[in-house]
Design a protein around this motif. Structure first.
Motif, PDB file in Angstrom:
ATOM      1  N   ALA A 275       0.804  -1.220   0.000  1.00 56.80           N
ATOM      2  CA  ALA A 275       0.000   0.000   0.000  1.00 56.80           C
ATOM      3  C   ALA A 275       0.836   1.268   0.000  1.00 56.80           C
ATOM      4  O   ALA A 275       0.305   2.364  -0.258  1.00 56.80           O
ATOM      5  CB  ALA A 275      -0.917   0.002   1.229  1.00 56.80           C
ATOM      6  N   VAL A 276       2.130   1.141   0.270  1.00 62.75           N
ATOM      7  CA  VAL A 276       2.963   2.331   0.487  1.00 62.75           C
ATOM      8  C   VAL A 276       3.085   3.223  -0.749  1.00 62.75           C
ATOM      9  O   VAL A 276       3.025   4.459  -0.616  1.00 62.75           O
ATOM     10  CB  VAL A 276       4.347   1.909   1.022  1.00 62.75           C
ATOM     11  N   PRO A 277       3.264   2.703  -1.975  1.00 61.09           N
ATOM     12  CA  PRO A 277       3.358   3.613  -3.126  1.00 61.09           C
ATOM     13  C   PRO A 277       2.172   4.563  -3.239  1.00 61.09           C
ATOM     14  O   PRO A 277       2.344   5.751  -3.540  1.00 61.09           O
ATOM     15  CB  PRO A 277       3.441   2.658  -4.326  1.00 61.09           C
ATOM     16  N   ASP A 278       0.969   4.059  -2.971  1.00 59.88           N
ATOM     17  CA  ASP A 278      -0.202   4.931  -3.046  1.00 59.88           C
ATOM     18  C   ASP A 278      -0.200   5.972  -1.933  1.00 59.88           C
ATOM     19  O   ASP A 278      -0.691   7.095  -2.131  1.00 59.88           O
ATOM     20  CB  ASP A 278      -1.485   4.107  -2.985  1.00 59.88           C
ATOM     21  N   ILE A 279       0.331   5.625  -0.774  1.00 63.35           N
ATOM     22  CA  ILE A 279       0.408   6.600   0.323  1.00 63.35           C
ATOM     23  C   ILE A 279       1.281   7.781  -0.098  1.00 63.35           C
ATOM     24  O   ILE A 279       0.919   8.944   0.111  1.00 63.35           O
ATOM     25  CB  ILE A 279       0.953   5.931   1.604  1.00 63.35           C
ATOM     26  N   TYR A 280       2.433   7.497  -0.703  1.00 64.71           N
ATOM     27  CA  TYR A 280       3.276   8.588  -1.188  1.00 64.71           C
ATOM     28  C   TYR A 280       2.539   9.433  -2.228  1.00 64.71           C
ATOM     29  O   TYR A 280       2.560  10.670  -2.177  1.00 64.71           O
ATOM     30  CB  TYR A 280       4.562   8.046  -1.807  1.00 64.71           C
ATOM     31  N   ARG A 281       1.879   8.772  -3.167  1.00 61.70           N
ATOM     32  CA  ARG A 281       1.237   9.506  -4.270  1.00 61.70           C
ATOM     33  C   ARG A 281       0.072  10.366  -3.807  1.00 61.70           C
ATOM     34  O   ARG A 281      -0.351  11.278  -4.527  1.00 61.70           O
ATOM     35  CB  ARG A 281       0.787   8.513  -5.346  1.00 61.70           C
ATOM     36  N   GLU A 282      -0.422  10.115  -2.611  1.00 69.68           N
ATOM     37  CA  GLU A 282      -1.514  10.920  -2.064  1.00 69.68           C
ATOM     38  C   GLU A 282      -1.006  12.144  -1.300  1.00 69.68           C
ATOM     39  O   GLU A 282      -1.810  12.871  -0.699  1.00 69.68           O
ATOM     40  CB  GLU A 282      -2.374  10.054  -1.144  1.00 69.68           C
ATOM     41  N   HIS A 283       0.327  12.379  -1.327  1.00 67.73           N
ATOM     42  CA  HIS A 283       0.913  13.505  -0.593  1.00 67.73           C
ATOM     43  C   HIS A 283       1.852  14.299  -1.495  1.00 67.73           C
ATOM     44  O   HIS A 283       2.151  13.877  -2.623  1.00 67.73           O
ATOM     45  CB  HIS A 283       1.655  12.983   0.645  1.00 67.73           C
ATOM     46  N   ASP A 284       2.313  15.430  -0.988  1.00 68.00           N
ATOM     47  CA  ASP A 284       3.094  16.373  -1.794  1.00 68.00           C
ATOM     48  C   ASP A 284       4.497  16.629  -1.252  1.00 68.00           C
ATOM     49  O   ASP A 284       5.422  16.872  -2.029  1.00 68.00           O
ATOM     50  CB  ASP A 284       2.356  17.715  -1.875  1.00 68.00           C
ATOM     51  N   ILE A 285       4.654  16.588   0.057  1.00 63.14           N
ATOM     52  CA  ILE A 285       5.945  16.858   0.701  1.00 63.14           C
ATOM     53  C   ILE A 285       6.228  15.740   1.687  1.00 63.14           C
ATOM     54  O   ILE A 285       5.360  15.368   2.497  1.00 63.14           O
ATOM     55  CB  ILE A 285       5.924  18.209   1.445  1.00 63.14           C
ATOM     56  N   PHE A 286       7.436  15.185   1.610  1.00 64.62           N
ATOM     57  CA  PHE A 286       7.851  14.152   2.555  1.00 64.62           C
ATOM     58  C   PHE A 286       8.723  14.785   3.620  1.00 64.62           C
ATOM     59  O   PHE A 286       9.649  15.532   3.316  1.00 64.62           O
ATOM     60  CB  PHE A 286       8.615  13.040   1.840  1.00 64.62           C
ATOM     61  N   VAL A 287       8.435  14.451   4.879  1.00 65.97           N
ATOM     62  CA  VAL A 287       9.126  15.065   6.012  1.00 65.97           C
ATOM     63  C   VAL A 287       9.815  13.969   6.826  1.00 65.97           C
ATOM     64  O   VAL A 287       9.158  13.062   7.338  1.00 65.97           O
ATOM     65  CB  VAL A 287       8.147  15.852   6.906  1.00 65.97           C
ATOM     66  N   SER A 288      11.140  14.055   6.911  1.00 68.18           N
ATOM     67  CA  SER A 288      11.925  13.083   7.680  1.00 68.18           C
ATOM     68  C   SER A 288      12.866  13.842   8.614  1.00 68.18           C
ATOM     69  O   SER A 288      14.043  14.014   8.316  1.00 68.18           O
ATOM     70  CB  SER A 288      12.724  12.189   6.728  1.00 68.18           C
ATOM     71  N   PRO A 289      12.364  14.303   9.764  1.00 66.28           N
ATOM     72  CA  PRO A 289      13.185  15.118  10.667  1.00 66.28           C
ATOM     73  C   PRO A 289      14.096  14.267  11.554  1.00 66.28           C
ATOM     74  O   PRO A 289      14.189  14.445  12.763  1.00 66.28           O
ATOM     75  CB  PRO A 289      12.144  15.888  11.476  1.00 66.28           C
ATOM     76  N   THR A 290      14.811  13.337  10.945  1.00 65.34           N
ATOM     77  CA  THR A 290      15.563  12.299  11.630  1.00 65.34           C
ATOM     78  C   THR A 290      16.839  12.826  12.275  1.00 65.34           C
ATOM     79  O   THR A 290      17.426  13.807  11.823  1.00 65.34           O
ATOM     80  CB  THR A 290      15.885  11.165  10.646  1.00 65.34           C
ATOM     81  N   TYR A 291      17.277  12.107  13.303  1.00 66.82           N
ATOM     82  CA  TYR A 291      18.545  12.412  13.967  1.00 66.82           C
ATOM     83  C   TYR A 291      19.692  11.577  13.399  1.00 66.82           C
ATOM     84  O   TYR A 291      20.847  11.824  13.733  1.00 66.82           O
ATOM     85  CB  TYR A 291      18.421  12.156  15.471  1.00 66.82           C
ATOM     86  N   GLY A 292      19.394  10.602  12.555  1.00 70.76           N
ATOM     87  CA  GLY A 292      20.441   9.798  11.944  1.00 70.76           C
ATOM     88  C   GLY A 292      19.871   8.582  11.248  1.00 70.76           C
ATOM     89  O   GLY A 292      18.891   7.992  11.704  1.00 70.76           O
ATOM     90  N   GLU A 293      20.490   8.195  10.134  1.00 67.40           N
ATOM     91  CA  GLU A 293      20.067   7.042   9.340  1.00 67.40           C
ATOM     92  C   GLU A 293      21.307   6.245   8.930  1.00 67.40           C
ATOM     93  O   GLU A 293      22.441   6.723   9.047  1.00 67.40           O
ATOM     94  CB  GLU A 293      19.327   7.491   8.079  1.00 67.40           C
ATOM     95  N   GLY A 294      21.059   5.021   8.415  1.00 69.33           N
ATOM     96  CA  GLY A 294      22.115   4.336   7.694  1.00 69.33           C
ATOM     97  C   GLY A 294      22.133   4.889   6.276  1.00 69.33           C
ATOM     98  O   GLY A 294      23.085   5.481   5.804  1.00 69.33           O
ATOM     99  N   PHE A 295      21.029   4.701   5.587  1.00 71.71           N
ATOM    100  CA  PHE A 295      20.735   5.345   4.306  1.00 71.71           C
ATOM    101  C   PHE A 295      19.231   5.228   4.168  1.00 71.71           C
ATOM    102  O   PHE A 295      18.698   4.128   4.179  1.00 71.71           O
ATOM    103  CB  PHE A 295      21.461   4.656   3.144  1.00 71.71           C
TER     104      PHE A 295
END
Length: 410
Positions: A275-295
């Protein structure tokens, strides 16, 4: 080539590791390799609520073996699960020998895989992917020494970017030249814009998305606080928090305390990968206010879906997003700065469109799984030609570990 991939998490657990695994397995099968996956999974109530639990499902073309994390989820006895992983790898090898083992996550899966590989006399590749690089080993001497031996003893170490290499090298003392940088990747066929001609174009009000593990270390609570600042400024928006995680209840409580109604800030709960691809397509801006990732898999998925990205100057983000070029970056934990960034993306349509288009173009060029899968298979070929590294000492000091009290951190 016969490959055994030892996974820390796989579906139904929703995790960047699950996404990485499913895509790599597909590329290996597509290339004609004979693949077995041995995957840990949570079967307890806590693990199922936080990650999604249960045995891994069937994977086309892959032999799948699930191992419940019995020791870890009952009393934090990771070593019990390591013994089970080693025995399972060896039993599968005895039935039909592997050429190579590839572990996801340095501890406990990487340690178990390295020990099994040395006993079997075959190479071990280990992917450092997140918490294993950020904090595993800061909990106790047992895990620290195991991580150091994995980093020193694996035949190849895969890691997402330079910023992550620097962090792991500084924290655990590993020589930088031990790492092979293989960036994250995304299935650019599944993740596509809703309308190629309207990338970056947004309706009113603009729709904001936080998707992934709902965790304060990934800035989930900061996101809600920044939305509160936007509201006080009179900026219109709709926002969604998608996923589950250790801080989902805390985020729902924060939203209630801030008096956000469900129409303004919604929660999807568990979001199946399909279901995730449709969730992205239903939005305009992605917000990832993360403190750290691998990638960050989610940042790549958002780029591939044509969303404008706002994230933070953080390990694992700096390697794929450049401020003002293909994304907007602010400081982790800077709520006012995050609100400023979101306001700019909401109100400056030309800027939003420019970074969304740049992100989509770069993602398709550099971060497709076809490209990254070939890079990983090139590493496999290299280690099979190289002399074997020496054996490792399997003895570890048994010290108290704070993960016994905070098992969700691993």
């Amino acid at each position: 080539m016969r490959i055994c991939f030892v996974s820390r998490r796989y579906f139904p657990a929703i995790s960047g590791m699950s996404v990485y695994a499913v895509n790599l397995l597909r590329e290996l099968v597509r290339a004609g390799h004979d693949v077995t996956m041995i995957s840990q999974y949570r079967g307890d109530t806590f693990g199922t609520r936080v990650y999604g639990g249960g045995p891994p499902p069937a994977v086309p073309g892959v032999a799948v073996i699930g191992l419940e994390q019995i020791g870890e989820q009952t009393n934090g006895d990771f070593e019990r699960d390591i013994d089970t992983m080693i025995a399972t790898i060896k039993a599968a090898h005895e039935r039909k020998p592997f050429d190579l083992l590839h572990a996801q996550y340095g501890y406990p899966t990487g340690w178990a895989t390295l020990l099994a590989a040395r006993d079997l006399g075959i190479p071990a590749v280990v992917s450092i992917q997140g918490g294993d690089g950020h904090w595993v080993g800061s909990c106790c001497d047992t895990h620290r020494l195991a991580m150091q031996r994995v980093l020193d003893g694996a035949d190849a170490l895969l890691i997402g970017g330079e910023s992550f290499v620097e962090e792991v090298s500084d924290r655990l003392g590993t020589a930088r030249e031990r790492f092979t940088i293989v960036p994250g990747a995304v299935d650019t066929e599944r993740f596509r814009p809703a309308d190629e001609a309207k990338v970056g174009v947004a309706p009113f009000p603009v729709r904001l998305l936080y998707h992934g593990r709902v965790d304060r270390r990934k800035g989930a609570l900061d996101f809600l606080d920044a939305l509160d600042v936007l509201r006080t400024r009179g900026v219109a928006f709709r926002a969604t928090v998608s996923g589950i995680g250790p801080d989902l209840d805390a985020c729902k409580a924060r939203a209630a305390d801030l008096a956000f109604d469900a129409h303004t800030v919604g929660f999807t709960g568990y979001a199946a990968y399909e279901a995730v691809p449709d969730i992205y397509r239903e939005h305009d801006i992605f917000v990832s206010p993360t403190y750290g990732e691998g990638f960050s898999n989610t940042i790549l998925e958002a780029m591939a879906s044509g969303l404008a990205n706002m994230s933070c100057f953080a390990v694992g983000v700096n390697d794929c997003l450049r401020n003002g070029e293909n994304g907007l970056l602010v400081e982790p934990g800077d709520i006012a700065g995050q609100a400023d960034g979101l306001q700019r993306l909401i109100e400056d349509a030309a800027f939003r469109r420019r970074i969304a288009v740049a992100g989509l173009t770069e993602c398709r060029r550099d971060y497709s799984w076809e490209t990254v899968g070939r890079m990983i298979m090139t590493v496999y070929a290299r280690v099979l030609r190289a002399p074997a590294r020496g054996r490792v000492d399997a003895r570890l000091p048994m010290t108290d570990c704070r993960f016994r009290a905070e098992p969700h951190l691993l």
